[in-house]
Design a protein around this motif. Sequence first.
Motif, short mmCIF file in Angstrom:
data_model
loop_
_atom_site.label_atom_id
_atom_site.label_comp_id
_atom_site.label_asym_id
_atom_site.label_seq_id
_atom_site.Cartn_x
_atom_site.Cartn_y
_atom_site.Cartn_z
N CYS A 1 11.77 64.71 27.80
CA CYS A 1 12.79 65.76 27.73
C CYS A 1 13.99 65.34 28.55
N VAL A 2 15.13 65.93 28.28
CA VAL A 2 16.35 65.70 29.04
C VAL A 2 16.66 66.97 29.81
N VAL A 3 16.81 66.85 31.12
CA VAL A 3 16.99 68.01 32.00
C VAL A 3 18.38 67.97 32.62
N LYS A 4 19.02 69.14 32.66
CA LYS A 4 20.30 69.29 33.34
C LYS A 4 20.05 69.86 34.74
N PRO A 5 20.41 69.09 35.79
CA PRO A 5 20.20 69.59 37.15
C PRO A 5 21.27 70.59 37.56
N GLN A 6 21.06 71.25 38.70
CA GLN A 6 22.06 72.17 39.20
C GLN A 6 23.33 71.43 39.61
N ASP A 7 23.16 70.23 40.15
CA ASP A 7 24.31 69.38 40.47
C ASP A 7 23.87 67.93 40.34
N ASN A 8 24.79 67.00 40.51
CA ASN A 8 24.51 65.59 40.27
C ASN A 8 24.13 64.82 41.54
N SER A 9 23.76 65.53 42.58
CA SER A 9 23.47 64.89 43.85
C SER A 9 22.12 64.19 43.84
N LEU A 10 21.97 63.24 44.74
CA LEU A 10 20.70 62.56 44.91
C LEU A 10 19.61 63.54 45.33
N GLU A 11 19.96 64.50 46.16
CA GLU A 11 18.98 65.49 46.64
C GLU A 11 18.45 66.34 45.48
N ALA A 12 19.33 66.74 44.57
CA ALA A 12 18.90 67.54 43.42
C ALA A 12 17.99 66.72 42.51
N PHE A 13 18.31 65.44 42.33
CA PHE A 13 17.47 64.55 41.53
C PHE A 13 16.09 64.42 42.13
N ARG A 14 16.02 64.20 43.43
CA ARG A 14 14.72 64.06 44.10
C ARG A 14 13.93 65.36 44.03
N ASP A 15 14.61 66.48 44.14
CA ASP A 15 13.93 67.78 44.11
C ASP A 15 13.28 68.01 42.75
#
Length: 317
Positions: A25-39
């Motif tokens: 699946c392709v997911v849209k994060p809340q923002d493009n930060s490294l922290e959001a990706f890791r979360d």
Amino acid sequence: MAKSKKIDCSDIKGISAFLNEHGYCVVKPQDNSLEAFRDIAGKFGSIQFHTKSDKNGVVGGGESINKDWQNFKDDYHGELSSDFFPHTDGSFLNGMAYVGGVARKITPPKFVILQCVSKPETGGDNFLIDGQKIYNDLLANQADILKVLMTSGSVTYCRDDLLSMDCSVFEKINDNRLRIRYRYDSTAFIPQWASAAFNYIQNNYSTNENYIINISLDPGDILVMDNLRVLHARHQFVDGSKKRKVRRLWIADDSQVTFKNILNQSPVRRAMFPFQKYNIAQQENSEHLLIDYTCGIHYPPSKPLSKAHNELDMIVE
């Protein structure tokens, strides 16, 4: 046909449903930060480190904790800009390392999670091949080829300082699930008796538009892939004035295979050192896992794998 649906990271049911149907699946994060990706990535399970990853397990997130792989960059195809054929990440992992003082089997990750940070001047899009469809087609129409690909020893993978002997392309997990372990590149070593069957996948599925799912990620998009089921690949690219940059995280297989030393010792052998670079982080928030999904190639519960493959043996014989 490309499926371009992008699911908001808060839509847990949507992510689970799409994964169950397609294996990615392709997911849209809340923002493009490294922290959001890791979360987001951490909610799929325990992080598995990579020899190229930073201290948090992210490849492309920061400075890698290991440097020796840089002397063998040609073995790491992700470092190149040429076409990257469909593959299973970590095909060469079949060893043991100590995780929290326990000897544990180190295998390919169950999820591969990629985030597009920036796109190149041209090319670089991903495409996927669903191993579920490959398996279904082989079982229905090419039983002799499937039998070879399920035979231990049909392929061995060797990359840099890691050697995974006597593997099979399709490995049985239990009576209802298998995993695929396949990569068509210089890491694969094939005995003569399995050569035609191994090449059958590349010639009939990996280049077949009926099996290819094209994925074009925009900056910030996160691609989640079931690495036990889906083969992923990338087209060649040219950076130019725009540079291709991606982040990647592995989520460890949760089969929980552990070992006990027969003499109740805990000797760390040199053979374990390469696998320590692919160690598994301790899960801090397992109660907050995101999805209802079991990785791997599935067989209908009405007909378990053991029965299906007994019939397969009869057909081949």
